[in-house]
Design a protein around this motif. Sequence first.
Motif, PDB file in Angstrom:
ATOM      1  N   PHE A 119       0.797  -1.151   0.085  1.00 32.38           N
ATOM      2  CA  PHE A 119      -0.030   0.136   0.032  1.00 32.38           C
ATOM      3  C   PHE A 119       0.938   1.316   0.099  1.00 32.38           C
ATOM      4  O   PHE A 119       0.545   2.181  -0.852  1.00 32.38           O
ATOM      5  N   VAL A 120       1.755   1.491   0.890  1.00 31.22           N
ATOM      6  CA  VAL A 120       2.436   2.502   1.059  1.00 31.22           C
ATOM      7  C   VAL A 120       3.324   2.726   0.123  1.00 31.22           C
ATOM      8  O   VAL A 120       3.654   3.840  -0.721  1.00 31.22           O
ATOM      9  N   ASN A 121       4.394   1.730  -0.353  1.00 28.94           N
ATOM     10  CA  ASN A 121       5.431   1.662  -1.138  1.00 28.94           C
ATOM     11  C   ASN A 121       4.656   2.213  -2.837  1.00 28.94           C
ATOM     12  O   ASN A 121       5.150   2.774  -3.719  1.00 28.94           O
ATOM     13  N   LEU A 122       3.661   1.324  -2.963  1.00 30.57           N
ATOM     14  CA  LEU A 122       3.004   1.375  -4.267  1.00 30.57           C
ATOM     15  C   LEU A 122       2.369   3.028  -4.583  1.00 30.57           C
ATOM     16  O   LEU A 122       2.453   3.383  -5.609  1.00 30.57           O
ATOM     17  N   SER A 123       1.728   3.346  -3.419  1.00 31.41           N
ATOM     18  CA  SER A 123       1.044   4.835  -3.536  1.00 31.41           C
ATOM     19  C   SER A 123       1.988   5.637  -4.034  1.00 31.41           C
ATOM     20  O   SER A 123       2.017   6.583  -4.773  1.00 31.41           O
ATOM     21  N   ILE A 124       3.448   5.292  -3.592  1.00 31.86           N
ATOM     22  CA  ILE A 124       4.328   6.514  -3.719  1.00 31.86           C
ATOM     23  C   ILE A 124       5.168   6.208  -4.955  1.00 31.86           C
ATOM     24  O   ILE A 124       5.041   6.840  -5.948  1.00 31.86           O
ATOM     25  N   VAL A 156      -2.488  -8.770  -2.838  1.00 35.03           N
ATOM     26  CA  VAL A 156      -2.905  -8.635  -3.881  1.00 35.03           C
ATOM     27  C   VAL A 156      -3.829  -7.219  -3.598  1.00 35.03           C
ATOM     28  O   VAL A 156      -3.896  -6.406  -4.385  1.00 35.03           O
ATOM     29  N   SER A 157      -4.634  -7.381  -2.529  1.00 39.73           N
ATOM     30  CA  SER A 157      -5.634  -6.194  -2.208  1.00 39.73           C
ATOM     31  C   SER A 157      -4.733  -5.024  -1.988  1.00 39.73           C
ATOM     32  O   SER A 157      -5.499  -3.887  -2.421  1.00 39.73           O
ATOM     33  N   CYS A 158      -4.026  -5.113  -0.946  1.00 40.65           N
ATOM     34  CA  CYS A 158      -3.129  -3.820  -0.562  1.00 40.65           C
ATOM     35  C   CYS A 158      -2.486  -3.246  -1.760  1.00 40.65           C
ATOM     36  O   CYS A 158      -2.205  -1.991  -1.891  1.00 40.65           O
ATOM     37  N   SER A 159      -1.968  -3.996  -2.814  1.00 37.32           N
ATOM     38  CA  SER A 159      -1.375  -3.542  -4.040  1.00 37.32           C
ATOM     39  C   SER A 159      -2.316  -2.642  -4.562  1.00 37.32           C
ATOM     40  O   SER A 159      -1.787  -1.601  -5.278  1.00 37.32           O
ATOM     41  N   LEU A 160      -3.399  -3.117  -4.872  1.00 35.93           N
ATOM     42  CA  LEU A 160      -4.323  -2.448  -5.825  1.00 35.93           C
ATOM     43  C   LEU A 160      -4.838  -1.203  -5.168  1.00 35.93           C
ATOM     44  O   LEU A 160      -5.117  -0.350  -5.748  1.00 35.93           O
ATOM     45  N   ILE A 161      -4.973  -1.387  -3.698  1.00 34.95           N
ATOM     46  CA  ILE A 161      -5.508  -0.008  -3.096  1.00 34.95           C
ATOM     47  C   ILE A 161      -4.456   0.878  -3.150  1.00 34.95           C
ATOM     48  O   ILE A 161      -4.662   2.225  -3.297  1.00 34.95           O
ATOM     49  N   GLY A 162      -2.938   0.427  -3.001  1.00 33.86           N
ATOM     50  CA  GLY A 162      -2.022   1.393  -3.294  1.00 33.86           C
ATOM     51  C   GLY A 162      -2.132   1.965  -4.430  1.00 33.86           C
ATOM     52  O   GLY A 162      -1.620   3.312  -4.636  1.00 33.86           O
ATOM     53  N   LYS A 203      -1.865  14.227  -6.298  1.00 39.94           N
ATOM     54  CA  LYS A 203      -1.444  15.185  -7.131  1.00 39.94           C
ATOM     55  C   LYS A 203      -0.012  14.990  -7.563  1.00 39.94           C
ATOM     56  O   LYS A 203       0.492  15.642  -8.649  1.00 39.94           O
ATOM     57  N   SER A 204       0.799  14.589  -6.703  1.00 40.37           N
ATOM     58  CA  SER A 204       2.315  14.593  -6.852  1.00 40.37           C
ATOM     59  C   SER A 204       2.725  13.410  -6.007  1.00 40.37           C
ATOM     60  O   SER A 204       2.185  12.809  -5.316  1.00 40.37           O
ATOM     61  N   SER A 205       4.037  13.190  -6.340  1.00 36.71           N
ATOM     62  CA  SER A 205       4.686  12.101  -5.470  1.00 36.71           C
ATOM     63  C   SER A 205       4.829  12.396  -4.130  1.00 36.71           C
ATOM     64  O   SER A 205       4.975  11.747  -3.134  1.00 36.71           O
ATOM     65  N   GLN A 206       5.233  13.927  -4.005  1.00 34.13           N
ATOM     66  CA  GLN A 206       5.200  14.192  -2.580  1.00 34.13           C
ATOM     67  C   GLN A 206       3.949  14.139  -1.856  1.00 34.13           C
ATOM     68  O   GLN A 206       4.230  13.832  -0.577  1.00 34.13           O
ATOM     69  N   SER A 207       2.731  14.501  -2.223  1.00 34.77           N
ATOM     70  CA  SER A 207       1.659  14.300  -1.368  1.00 34.77           C
ATOM     71  C   SER A 207       1.422  12.742  -1.458  1.00 34.77           C
ATOM     72  O   SER A 207       0.372  12.403  -0.571  1.00 34.77           O
ATOM     73  N   ALA A 208       1.616  11.986  -2.120  1.00 37.63           N
ATOM     74  CA  ALA A 208       1.119  10.451  -2.357  1.00 37.63           C
ATOM     75  C   ALA A 208       1.726   9.981  -0.828  1.00 37.63           C
ATOM     76  O   ALA A 208       1.125   9.089  -0.246  1.00 37.63           O
ATOM     77  N   ALA A 209       2.959  10.352  -0.379  1.00 38.60           N
ATOM     78  CA  ALA A 209       3.385   9.854   0.906  1.00 38.60           C
ATOM     79  C   ALA A 209       2.519  10.223   1.988  1.00 38.60           C
ATOM     80  O   ALA A 209       2.173   9.189   2.828  1.00 38.60           O
ATOM     81  N   ALA A 210       2.028  11.266   2.159  1.00 43.43           N
ATOM     82  CA  ALA A 210       1.149  11.807   3.153  1.00 43.43           C
ATOM     83  C   ALA A 210      -0.307  11.033   3.230  1.00 43.43           C
ATOM     84  O   ALA A 210      -0.805  10.667   3.903  1.00 43.43           O
ATOM     85  N   SER A 239      -0.880   8.178   1.910  1.00 46.78           N
ATOM     86  CA  SER A 239      -0.718   6.778   2.084  1.00 46.78           C
ATOM     87  C   SER A 239      -0.603   6.660   3.578  1.00 46.78           C
ATOM     88  O   SER A 239      -0.697   5.763   4.198  1.00 46.78           O
ATOM     89  N   ASN A 240       0.486   7.439   4.071  1.00 45.65           N
ATOM     90  CA  ASN A 240       1.232   7.079   5.440  1.00 45.65           C
ATOM     91  C   ASN A 240       0.033   7.475   6.583  1.00 45.65           C
ATOM     92  O   ASN A 240       0.280   6.541   7.531  1.00 45.65           O
ATOM     93  N   LEU A 241      -0.650   8.429   6.451  1.00 39.58           N
ATOM     94  CA  LEU A 241      -1.539   8.837   7.598  1.00 39.58           C
ATOM     95  C   LEU A 241      -2.470   7.646   7.804  1.00 39.58           C
ATOM     96  O   LEU A 241      -2.627   7.523   8.886  1.00 39.58           O
ATOM     97  N   PRO A 242      -3.151   7.151   6.756  1.00 41.40           N
ATOM     98  CA  PRO A 242      -4.213   6.165   7.000  1.00 41.40           C
ATOM     99  C   PRO A 242      -3.290   4.850   7.397  1.00 41.40           C
ATOM    100  O   PRO A 242      -3.938   4.151   8.458  1.00 41.40           O
ATOM    101  N   TYR A 243      -2.216   4.515   6.928  1.00 40.81           N
ATOM    102  CA  TYR A 243      -1.594   3.217   7.344  1.00 40.81           C
ATOM    103  C   TYR A 243      -1.076   3.231   8.889  1.00 40.81           C
ATOM    104  O   TYR A 243      -1.277   2.300   9.358  1.00 40.81           O
TER     105      TYR A 243
END
Length: 270
Positions: free
Chosen positions: A78-83, A157-163, A171-178, A180-184
């Motif tokens: 989830f976290v790594n793929l989001s970013i 599989v489920s968490c990869s697709l959610i990521g 909107k950007s790679s910088q915002s992707a970290a925020a 994904s990390n907050l809910p995680y």
Amino acid sequence: MTTLHLPSPVTIGVARGLTELKLFFRSKEQAIFTFAFPAGILAVLGSVFSQTYTDTGVESSHVLTASMVGAGIIATSFVNLSISVAVDREDGTLLRLRGTPMPAVSYFLGKIILVLVASLAEAVLVIGVGVLMFGMPLPTDPAKWLTFAWVFVLAVVSCSLIGIFTASLAKSSQSAAAVSNLPYVGLQFISGVYMNPITWLPAGMVTVASFFPIKWAAQGFRSVFLPDSMTKYEMAGSWELGKTSLVLGAWCVAGLVLCLMTFRWSNKSR
């Protein structure tokens, strides 16, 4: 006239997965910190918060180890793929891939293959810490390892697709970290990863956590590495493996639908 037969989406996805793995392991810093983080957290917390469930003889570090296997998978997927998907979109990688015969599903498959391999290596490391540092016994029943296998695959599989879906919200790679990390981080606490036993948590928090995969992944792995006497410390008084498979399976389907609906090859795509 010769007809050109393109490879199937699965074949393309597997080829993309091999490329993803090469890129991942070439980045030594990323690989090391991805693997080291869950194992490091386990080593610290397992050493600091040490107690024995006197009625079962199980150590709290064993419970934490089982839960951290699930948390590690969520981090890798989830976290790594989001970013990483947001980075691929931002640096033009996705736009270049769009010019090839690769469909979006093959790109998803490539990312899932990366997460499968990385998560397996990470799980081995976390379990190794649990065994070597805290003396956690490994299951000898083949049925337990079968449960490990299907919980592992459904969680990945489920968490990869959610990521991948979450990357579409950023909107950007910088915002992707925020994003994904907050809910995680929040879901780890209310899903019983760090709070052992989970029955110490307010029922309302656990109800919220029950809508998301991390609670079920952690619970599924606890059923593998802990004796059945520990079910008394679960909210339902059982491992609920049937419900675990249903929830994780439902997220696999929902995650794929959400990815197909929202995936975009560039930040300018509509």
